[in-house]
Design a protein around this motif. Structure first.
Motif, short mmCIF file in Angstrom:
data_model
loop_
_atom_site.label_atom_id
_atom_site.label_comp_id
_atom_site.label_asym_id
_atom_site.label_seq_id
_atom_site.Cartn_x
_atom_site.Cartn_y
_atom_site.Cartn_z
N UNK A 108 -9.68 -15.60 2.58
CA UNK A 108 -10.16 -16.77 3.32
C UNK A 108 -10.81 -17.76 2.36
N UNK A 109 -11.09 -18.94 2.88
CA UNK A 109 -11.74 -19.98 2.09
C UNK A 109 -13.12 -19.51 1.64
N UNK A 110 -13.44 -19.78 0.37
CA UNK A 110 -14.74 -19.37 -0.16
C UNK A 110 -15.85 -20.25 0.40
N UNK A 111 -17.01 -19.64 0.60
CA UNK A 111 -18.19 -20.39 1.00
C UNK A 111 -18.75 -21.12 -0.22
N UNK A 112 -19.61 -22.11 -0.03
CA UNK A 112 -20.24 -22.78 -1.18
C UNK A 112 -20.94 -21.80 -2.11
N UNK A 113 -21.59 -20.79 -1.54
CA UNK A 113 -22.28 -19.80 -2.36
C UNK A 113 -21.30 -18.97 -3.18
N UNK A 114 -20.16 -18.64 -2.57
CA UNK A 114 -19.14 -17.87 -3.29
C UNK A 114 -18.49 -18.69 -4.39
N UNK A 115 -18.25 -19.96 -4.14
CA UNK A 115 -17.70 -20.84 -5.18
C UNK A 115 -18.67 -20.96 -6.34
N UNK A 116 -19.94 -21.02 -6.02
CA UNK A 116 -20.97 -21.10 -7.05
C UNK A 116 -20.95 -19.83 -7.91
N UNK A 117 -20.76 -18.68 -7.27
CA UNK A 117 -20.70 -17.41 -8.01
C UNK A 117 -19.51 -17.40 -8.97
N UNK A 118 -18.37 -17.87 -8.49
CA UNK A 118 -17.17 -17.94 -9.33
C UNK A 118 -17.42 -18.86 -10.53
N UNK A 119 -18.09 -19.97 -10.30
CA UNK A 119 -18.30 -20.96 -11.36
C UNK A 119 -19.31 -20.50 -12.41
N UNK A 120 -19.93 -19.36 -12.16
CA UNK A 120 -20.87 -18.82 -13.14
C UNK A 120 -20.17 -17.97 -14.21
N UNK A 121 -18.87 -17.66 -14.02
CA UNK A 121 -18.25 -16.71 -14.94
C UNK A 121 -18.09 -17.23 -16.37
N UNK A 122 -17.92 -18.56 -16.62
CA UNK A 122 -17.87 -18.99 -18.01
C UNK A 122 -19.17 -18.72 -18.78
N UNK A 123 -20.32 -19.01 -18.14
CA UNK A 123 -21.59 -18.74 -18.81
C UNK A 123 -21.79 -17.24 -19.02
N UNK A 124 -21.42 -16.45 -17.99
CA UNK A 124 -21.58 -15.00 -18.10
C UNK A 124 -20.71 -14.45 -19.23
N UNK A 125 -19.49 -14.97 -19.33
CA UNK A 125 -18.60 -14.52 -20.40
C UNK A 125 -19.13 -14.90 -21.77
N UNK A 126 -19.65 -16.12 -21.87
CA UNK A 126 -20.23 -16.57 -23.14
C UNK A 126 -21.39 -15.67 -23.55
N UNK A 127 -22.24 -15.33 -22.60
CA UNK A 127 -23.38 -14.46 -22.90
C UNK A 127 -22.91 -13.08 -23.35
N UNK A 128 -21.87 -12.57 -22.69
CA UNK A 128 -21.33 -11.26 -23.07
C UNK A 128 -20.81 -11.29 -24.51
N UNK A 129 -20.08 -12.35 -24.85
CA UNK A 129 -19.49 -12.42 -26.18
C UNK A 129 -20.54 -12.68 -27.26
N UNK A 130 -21.63 -13.33 -26.90
CA UNK A 130 -22.72 -13.53 -27.86
C UNK A 130 -23.32 -12.19 -28.31
N UNK A 131 -23.24 -11.21 -27.43
CA UNK A 131 -23.81 -9.90 -27.74
C UNK A 131 -22.93 -9.10 -28.70
N UNK A 132 -21.70 -9.55 -28.90
CA UNK A 132 -20.76 -8.79 -29.71
C UNK A 132 -20.55 -9.43 -31.07
N UNK A 133 -20.64 -8.63 -32.11
CA UNK A 133 -20.38 -9.10 -33.47
C UNK A 133 -18.89 -9.29 -33.71
#
Length: 222
Positions: A108-133
Motif C-alpha cells: 500500500x501507499x507509504x505514510x509520511x512517517x514511513x517515507x521519512x524512515x525510507x529517506x533515512x537510509x542514505x545517512x544510516x548507510x554512510x554511518x555504517x561505512x564510516x565504521x569500517x576501515x
C-alpha cells in the motif's frame, strides 16, 4: 549467482555489526567486477539475466554489474577504481537494514512517517561505512548521495550536481534503472524502453546528462 549472494546477504544484512556486511560486499563486488570485465558481458545480456529471477537482494547484484559496465563506458579502465566502484555499488543500500522490513515490502501507499524512515537510509548507510576501515570516501558517498539530484531536489541534503561525487552520479543512474525495470511490492516493472525514456527525460535535472547518454548507449548496444 543471485541465489547465493541473496542468501549470504540475508544473513549479514540485519546484523547489528556492519563489518561483516561490508566485508561481504567487498568480496562479491570484486568478483562481479571481474566477471563483467573478463567476459565482456553485453549490458543488454546482463539486463536479461537480471530480470530472469528477482527477489529482495537481487537489486544490489544487478546494480553492481550495471555500475561496472557504465563506469567502463565512461572511460574508467583502472582495475582498482572499477573494483572500488563495484564494492560501493554492492554496499549502497546497506542503510536499508535499519528500515523495518514491513515498510520495505509494503504494497500500500507509504505514510509520511514511513517515507521519512525510507529517506533515512542514505545517512544510516554512510554511518555504517564510516565504521569500517574497508570502505573509502567514494564508496561512502555512493551510499550517502545516490538519491541526490543534479538540480538539488534530491535527498538527504538537497545538494547540487557539482557537489555530488562522480561515483554517486553513476550509481544514481543504474540504481533507478534497475528499480524501474524490477518488480516492486507496490507496482509492476516498466518496460526496457519506457525506463530509458523516463531517464532520458530527466537527464540534466535528476541525472547527469552525460552519464545518462552513456548508459543508454551501453544498455542498447547490440
Amino acid at each position: 549467482m543471485q541465489t547465493v549472494v541473496g542468501l549470504e546477504l540475508e544473513r549479514a544484512f540485519h546484523r547489528i555489526d556492519s563489518h561483516r556486511f561490508v566485508e561481504l560486499g567487498e568480496h562479491i563486488g570484486s568478483q562481479i567486477c571481474g566477471l563483467v570485465g573478463e567476459n565482456r558481458v553485453l549490458p543488454a545480456k546482463l539486463f536479461e539475466i537480471a530480470r530472469h529471477d528477482y527477489f529482495t537482494f537481487s537489486h544490489v547484484t544487478n546494480v553492481t554489474g550495471y555500475a561496472v559496465v557504465l563506469a567502463q563506458r565512461l572511460g574508467i579502465s583502472d582495475e582498482t577504481e572499477l573494483n572500488h566502484i563495484a564494492i560501493g555499488a554492492m554496499l549502497h543500500d546497506i542503510g536499508k537494514r535499519h528500515v523495518p522490513r514491513s515498510i520495505l515490502v509494503k504494497r500500500a501507499k507509504l505514510t509520511p512517517q514511513e517515507r521519512c524512515a525510507i529517506r533515512q537510509h542514505p545517512q544510516a548507510g554512510y554511518r555504517d561505512l564510516l565504521k569500517s576501515e574497508l570502505s573509502n570516501d567514494g564508496q561512502r558517498m555512493m551510499a550517502y548521495q545516490h538519491h541526490e539530484r543534479i538540480d538539488g531536489n534530491g535527498y538527504p541534503v538537497c545538494i547540487l550536481g557539482p557537489e555530488i561525487h562522480d561515483w554517486a552520479k553513476l550509481l544514481s543512474v543504474v540504481d533507478v534503472f534497475d528499480a524501474l525495470t524490477g518488480e516492486r511490492p507496490y507496482r509492476k516493472p516498466l518496460s526496457f524502453t519506457s525506463a530509458l525514456d523516463f531517464m532520458a527525460a530527466r537527464a540534466g535535472t535528476q541525472f547527469d546528462t552525460e552519464v545518462v547518454k552513456c548508459w543508454i548507449a551501453a544498455i542498447t548496444q547490440k
